[in-house]
Motif scaffolding. Structure first.
Motif, PDB file in Angstrom:
ATOM      1  N   VAL A  61      -8.025 -10.949  11.212  1.00 10.03           N
ATOM      2  CA  VAL A  61      -7.404 -10.219  10.207  1.00 10.03           C
ATOM      3  C   VAL A  61      -7.800  -9.122  11.987  1.00 10.03           C
ATOM      4  CG1 VAL A  61      -9.514  -7.828   9.248  1.00 10.03           C
ATOM      5  CG2 VAL A  61      -8.582  -9.866   8.566  1.00 10.03           C
ATOM      6  N   ALA A  62      -8.768  -8.942  12.684  1.00  5.62           N
ATOM      7  CA  ALA A  62      -8.520  -8.190  14.005  1.00  5.62           C
ATOM      8  C   ALA A  62      -7.052  -8.458  14.752  1.00  5.62           C
ATOM      9  CB  ALA A  62      -9.457  -8.891  15.258  1.00  5.62           C
ATOM     10  N   THR A  63      -6.476  -9.808  14.379  1.00 10.17           N
ATOM     11  CA  THR A  63      -5.269  -9.727  15.338  1.00 10.17           C
ATOM     12  C   THR A  63      -3.295  -9.405  14.902  1.00 10.17           C
ATOM     13  OG1 THR A  63      -4.868 -12.360  15.182  1.00 10.17           O
ATOM     14  CG2 THR A  63      -6.051 -11.182  17.228  1.00 10.17           C
ATOM     15  N   SER A  64      -4.319  -9.158  13.409  1.00  8.71           N
ATOM     16  CA  SER A  64      -3.618  -8.833  12.045  1.00  8.71           C
ATOM     17  C   SER A  64      -3.746  -7.138  12.233  1.00  8.71           C
ATOM     18  CB  SER A  64      -3.089  -9.840  11.877  1.00  8.71           C
ATOM     19  OG  SER A  64      -3.992  -9.157  10.382  1.00  8.71           O
ATOM     20  N   ILE A  65      -3.958  -6.444  12.059  1.00  7.57           N
ATOM     21  CA  ILE A  65      -4.050  -5.047  12.309  1.00  7.57           C
ATOM     22  C   ILE A  65      -3.368  -4.231  11.763  1.00  7.57           C
ATOM     23  CG2 ILE A  65      -5.729  -3.032  11.990  1.00  7.57           C
ATOM     24  CD1 ILE A  65      -7.882  -4.720  11.204  1.00  7.57           C
ATOM     25  N   ASP A  66      -2.677  -4.758  13.371  1.00  8.31           N
ATOM     26  CA  ASP A  66      -1.053  -3.946  13.222  1.00  8.31           C
ATOM     27  C   ASP A  66      -0.507  -3.853  12.406  1.00  8.31           C
ATOM     28  OD1 ASP A  66      -2.521  -2.921  15.712  1.00  8.31           O
ATOM     29  OD2 ASP A  66      -1.883  -3.844  16.954  1.00  8.31           O
ATOM     30  N   ALA A  67       0.090  -5.556  11.978  1.00  5.43           N
ATOM     31  CA  ALA A  67       1.244  -5.776  11.050  1.00  5.43           C
ATOM     32  C   ALA A  67       0.949  -5.228   9.961  1.00  5.43           C
ATOM     33  CB  ALA A  67       0.893  -7.271  11.123  1.00  5.43           C
ATOM     34  N   LEU A  68      -0.252  -4.823   9.650  1.00  4.48           N
ATOM     35  CA  LEU A  68      -0.617  -4.102   8.461  1.00  4.48           C
ATOM     36  C   LEU A  68       0.346  -2.098   8.267  1.00  4.48           C
ATOM     37  CD1 LEU A  68      -2.040  -3.996   5.548  1.00  4.48           C
ATOM     38  CD2 LEU A  68      -3.765  -1.955   6.703  1.00  4.48           C
ATOM     39  N   ALA A  69       0.199  -1.529   9.263  1.00  4.23           N
ATOM     40  CA  ALA A  69       0.752  -0.707   9.566  1.00  4.23           C
ATOM     41  C   ALA A  69       2.518  -1.022   9.978  1.00  4.23           C
ATOM     42  CB  ALA A  69       0.115  -0.704  11.004  1.00  4.23           C
ATOM     43  N   VAL A  70       2.563  -1.813  10.547  1.00  3.94           N
ATOM     44  CA  VAL A  70       4.213  -1.879  10.115  1.00  3.94           C
ATOM     45  C   VAL A  70       4.895  -2.183   9.485  1.00  3.94           C
ATOM     46  CG1 VAL A  70       5.883  -3.973  10.915  1.00  3.94           C
ATOM     47  CG2 VAL A  70       4.100  -3.285  12.579  1.00  3.94           C
ATOM     48  N   GLY A  71       3.859  -3.202   8.440  1.00  5.62           N
ATOM     49  CA  GLY A  71       4.376  -3.098   6.627  1.00  5.62           C
ATOM     50  C   GLY A  71       3.807  -1.354   6.433  1.00  5.62           C
ATOM     51  N   LEU A  72       3.145  -0.831   6.767  1.00  5.48           N
ATOM     52  CA  LEU A  72       3.285   0.131   6.095  1.00  5.48           C
ATOM     53  C   LEU A  72       4.921   1.371   6.618  1.00  5.48           C
ATOM     54  CD1 LEU A  72      -0.149   1.833   6.408  1.00  5.48           C
ATOM     55  CD2 LEU A  72       0.671   1.356   3.917  1.00  5.48           C
ATOM     56  N   SER A  73       4.928   0.728   7.735  1.00  8.27           N
ATOM     57  CA  SER A  73       6.362   1.616   8.262  1.00  8.27           C
ATOM     58  C   SER A  73       7.087   1.220   7.873  1.00  8.27           C
ATOM     59  CB  SER A  73       5.923   1.054   9.859  1.00  8.27           C
ATOM     60  OG  SER A  73       5.039   2.082  10.660  1.00  8.27           O
ATOM     61  N   LEU A  74       7.084   0.037   7.515  1.00  9.31           N
ATOM     62  CA  LEU A  74       8.783  -0.699   7.317  1.00  9.31           C
ATOM     63  C   LEU A  74       9.304  -0.726   5.144  1.00  9.31           C
ATOM     64  CD1 LEU A  74       8.502  -4.505   7.983  1.00  9.31           C
ATOM     65  CD2 LEU A  74       9.769  -2.616   8.984  1.00  9.31           C
ATOM     66  N   ALA A  75       7.770  -0.154   4.617  1.00  9.12           N
ATOM     67  CA  ALA A  75       7.594   0.387   3.216  1.00  9.12           C
ATOM     68  C   ALA A  75       8.593   2.531   3.294  1.00  9.12           C
ATOM     69  CB  ALA A  75       6.606   1.013   2.736  1.00  9.12           C
ATOM     70  N   LEU A  92       0.844  -1.706  -0.145  1.00 13.04           N
ATOM     71  CA  LEU A  92       0.400   0.068  -0.158  1.00 13.04           C
ATOM     72  C   LEU A  92       0.548   1.229  -0.307  1.00 13.04           C
ATOM     73  CD1 LEU A  92      -2.621  -1.072   2.452  1.00 13.04           C
ATOM     74  CD2 LEU A  92      -2.760  -1.051   0.035  1.00 13.04           C
ATOM     75  N   GLY A  93       2.455   1.258   0.504  1.00 12.77           N
ATOM     76  CA  GLY A  93       2.643   2.589   0.779  1.00 12.77           C
ATOM     77  C   GLY A  93       2.626   3.092   1.383  1.00 12.77           C
ATOM     78  N   ILE A  94       3.714   4.233   1.428  1.00 10.52           N
ATOM     79  CA  ILE A  94       3.321   5.947   2.120  1.00 10.52           C
ATOM     80  C   ILE A  94       2.368   6.082   1.603  1.00 10.52           C
ATOM     81  CG2 ILE A  94       4.050   8.386   3.011  1.00 10.52           C
ATOM     82  CD1 ILE A  94       7.172   6.476   1.529  1.00 10.52           C
ATOM     83  N   SER A  95       1.494   6.407   0.745  1.00 14.99           N
ATOM     84  CA  SER A  95      -0.232   7.369   0.132  1.00 14.99           C
ATOM     85  C   SER A  95      -1.005   7.492   1.164  1.00 14.99           C
ATOM     86  CB  SER A  95       0.369   7.383  -1.460  1.00 14.99           C
ATOM     87  OG  SER A  95      -0.533   6.237  -1.633  1.00 14.99           O
ATOM     88  N   PHE A  96      -1.118   6.144   1.278  1.00 20.61           N
ATOM     89  CA  PHE A  96      -2.415   5.619   2.136  1.00 20.61           C
ATOM     90  C   PHE A  96      -2.096   5.187   3.122  1.00 20.61           C
ATOM     91  CE2 PHE A  96      -2.730   3.863  -2.218  1.00 20.61           C
ATOM     92  CZ  PHE A  96      -3.720   3.984  -3.004  1.00 20.61           C
ATOM     93  N   ALA A  97      -0.872   5.774   4.023  1.00 22.60           N
ATOM     94  CA  ALA A  97      -0.893   5.850   4.939  1.00 22.60           C
ATOM     95  C   ALA A  97      -1.849   6.327   6.139  1.00 22.60           C
ATOM     96  CB  ALA A  97       0.613   5.566   6.047  1.00 22.60           C
ATOM     97  N   SER A  98      -1.996   7.350   5.915  1.00 22.04           N
ATOM     98  CA  SER A  98      -2.690   8.741   6.774  1.00 22.04           C
ATOM     99  C   SER A  98      -4.320   8.005   6.178  1.00 22.04           C
ATOM    100  CB  SER A  98      -2.777  10.121   6.637  1.00 22.04           C
ATOM    101  OG  SER A  98      -3.198  10.129   4.910  1.00 22.04           O
ATOM    102  N   HIS A  99      -5.204   7.756   5.440  1.00 20.93           N
ATOM    103  CA  HIS A  99      -6.665   6.887   5.370  1.00 20.93           C
ATOM    104  C   HIS A  99      -6.185   6.009   6.307  1.00 20.93           C
ATOM    105  CE1 HIS A  99      -6.750  10.296   1.919  1.00 20.93           C
ATOM    106  NE2 HIS A  99      -5.605   9.484   1.846  1.00 20.93           N
ATOM    107  N   PHE A 100      -5.590   4.902   6.312  1.00 20.50           N
ATOM    108  CA  PHE A 100      -5.777   3.898   6.778  1.00 20.50           C
ATOM    109  C   PHE A 100      -6.004   3.743   8.098  1.00 20.50           C
ATOM    110  CE2 PHE A 100      -4.526  -0.681   9.250  1.00 20.50           C
ATOM    111  CZ  PHE A 100      -5.807  -1.472   8.388  1.00 20.50           C
ATOM    112  N   ARG A 101      -4.986   4.440   9.357  1.00 13.45           N
ATOM    113  CA  ARG A 101      -4.668   4.859   9.732  1.00 13.45           C
ATOM    114  C   ARG A 101      -6.083   5.702  11.494  1.00 13.45           C
ATOM    115  NH1 ARG A 101       0.938   7.813   9.356  1.00 13.45           N
ATOM    116  NH2 ARG A 101       1.713   5.633   9.559  1.00 13.45           N
ATOM    117  N   ALA A 102      -6.397   6.240   9.930  1.00 11.38           N
ATOM    118  CA  ALA A 102      -7.908   7.090   9.846  1.00 11.38           C
ATOM    119  C   ALA A 102      -9.255   6.407  10.907  1.00 11.38           C
ATOM    120  CB  ALA A 102      -8.937   7.469   9.699  1.00 11.38           C
ATOM    121  N   PHE A 103      -8.712   4.358  10.828  1.00  9.52           N
ATOM    122  CA  PHE A 103      -9.885   3.375  11.084  1.00  9.52           C
ATOM    123  C   PHE A 103      -9.473   1.664  11.942  1.00  9.52           C
ATOM    124  CE2 PHE A 103      -9.787   3.057   6.735  1.00  9.52           C
ATOM    125  CZ  PHE A 103      -9.794   2.114   5.880  1.00  9.52           C
ATOM    126  N   ASP A 104      -8.317   1.927  11.302  1.00  9.92           N
ATOM    127  CA  ASP A 104      -8.267   0.493  11.462  1.00  9.92           C
ATOM    128  C   ASP A 104      -7.719   0.049  13.309  1.00  9.92           C
ATOM    129  OD1 ASP A 104      -6.097   1.591  12.497  1.00  9.92           O
ATOM    130  OD2 ASP A 104      -4.527   0.801  12.481  1.00  9.92           O
TER     131      ASP A 104
END
Length: 186
Positions: free
Chosen positions: A111-125, A57-69
């Protein structure tokens, strides 16, 4: 990023899946080797896939996802937790029908227990880290910790019986509140 740093991140991300595994086993839901495999495999798989997805997803979508994850994780965990509490309070001797290692419940918990991992992936990008090694480590460590938690939870369930189902439901709801709280205060 060093292997030690990746292991620390992986252990941190695996905590929610481990707590859910422990609660499910203690409540008597994980009764055979196939259920242990399904639960630990799916938690590990989702913990592997979500950082990859976040990275893509990369940097461009990070702010949108953080609003509701955090809301997604909270509602999924609360839904499953409330179901577990209701069934724990049910005095009928019916056999448990809602095995969390099957169907949509398994998907929701994964999904519920891995949403934080999605955010980690965004950070690693954002840090320009190659995602494959960290994701594999996160998935493998989550799988192993889930298996260990299931073994511990099974022993607790044998000792405390149906009360562990109520406890497991409360644990899931508390994990959801912790995720929600940690995102709302930051």
């Amino acid at each position: 990023m060093t292997t030690f740093e990746i292991i620390i991140i992986a252990v941190g991300l695996a905590m929610d899946a481990s707590a859910v595994s422990l609660a499910a086993a203690a409540a008597g839901y994980v009764k055979d080797v196939r259920a242990v495999f399904r639960l630990s495999f799916h938690f590990g798989l989702f913990q592997f896939l979500m950082p990859v997805l976040g990275w893509l997803l990369g940097i461009s979508f990070a702010s949108h996802f953080r609003a509701f994850d955090h809301w997604i994780a909270f509602f999924l965990l609360a839904f499953v937790g409330i179901r577990m509490i209701r069934e724990g309070l049910d005095t009928s001797s019916e056999i448990q029908k809602n095995d969390p290692s099957r169907g949509m419940t398994m998907v929701m918990l994964s999904v519920a227990t891995s949403i934080d991992a999605l955010a980690v992936g965004l950070s690693l990008a954002m840090l320009d880290v190659n995602i494959w090694y960290p994701s594999i480590m996160i998935g493998v460590i989550t799988t192993g910790m889930s298996i260990l938690a299931i073994k511990i939870g099974t022993r607790l369930g044998t000792m405390f019986g149906k009360r562990m189902e109520i406890f497991g439901g409360v644990v899931l709801i508390l994990i959801g509140f912790r995720i929600l709280y940690s995102h709302l205060i930051s």
